[in-house]
Design an enzyme around this catalytic site. Structure first.
Site: not given
Ligand code: AMW
Length: 166
Positions: A9, A28, A84, A90-93, A95, A97, A99
């Site tokens: 992102h 968020n 995560q 559960g990590q989706t991004v 990078h 981070h 929470h």
């Molecule tokens: W992970 O599941 O990778 O531990 O959490 C990713 C977090 O980043 C989630 O809470 C999601 O809502 C948030 N997120 C993803 N993309 C963006 C964005 N462009 N701006 C703000 N928050 C984001």
């Protein structure tokens, strides 16, 4: 710097409310509870183990400050702080981070349901643009939170006028 990288992102500076030498904090787009924010290293590494010691120290010092601010601002009485680390966690991004979630009595029927929500709130079927907050709402929150830090702040209107499209 007018944008920040958060994994795949590109994040506008207007939704980032705190920056240090090595870290930044953003609001968020799909918070699990009011005040659910994220703290990230500036360097976009995927896993916690990839961070240098100075980045770990800065990330956690920043998390401590940010957590204190959001707990106060959102009238929390406790905090959930969670990282995560990897897709199976559960990590989706991709990078690192942290929470940070202000917590209140009764915010979840069972206290640990927060972890189920964290796990599923940004999975594919749940994380559709219609469920995201508007840029205006996110910028408004970042504007409020920025006031707790000794950082220069431009009025919202002025900043929006000077920001072009991404
Ligand atoms: W992970 O599941 O990778 O531990 O959490 C990713 C977090 O980043 C989630 O809470 C999601 O809502 C948030 N997120 C993803 N993309 C963006 C964005 N462009 N701006 C703000 N928050 C984001």
């Amino acid at each position: 710097m007018s944008t920040f990288r958060f994994g795949q992102h590109i994040i506008r500076a207007s939704v980032v409310f705190h920056q240090t030498e090595l870290s930044f904090a953003l609001v968020n787009r799909k918070p699990v509870v009011p005040g659910h924010v994220l703290v990230c290293p500036l360097r976009p590494v995927e896993r916690f183990r990839d961070l240098r010691p100075d980045e770990v120290a800065d990330l956690f010092k920043t998390t401590q400050k940010v957590a204190d601010v959001v707990e106060k601002h959102f009238q929390g009485t406790s905090l959930t702080i969670s990282l995560q680390d990897g897709p199976e966690a559960g990590q989706t991004v991709k990078h690192v981070h942290v929470h940070v979630l202000p917590r209140k009595i009764g915010d979840f029927e069972n206290n640990d349901n927060v972890y189920d929500e964290l796990q599923k709130h940004d999975q594919q079927l749940e994380d559709v643009p219609e469920k995201w907050r508007t840029e205006e709402e996110m910028e408004g929150e970042a504007f409020q939170l920025r006031m707790y830090f000794n950082e220069p702040q431009k009025p919202l209107v002025e900043r929006r006028e000077h920001e072009g499209p991404l």
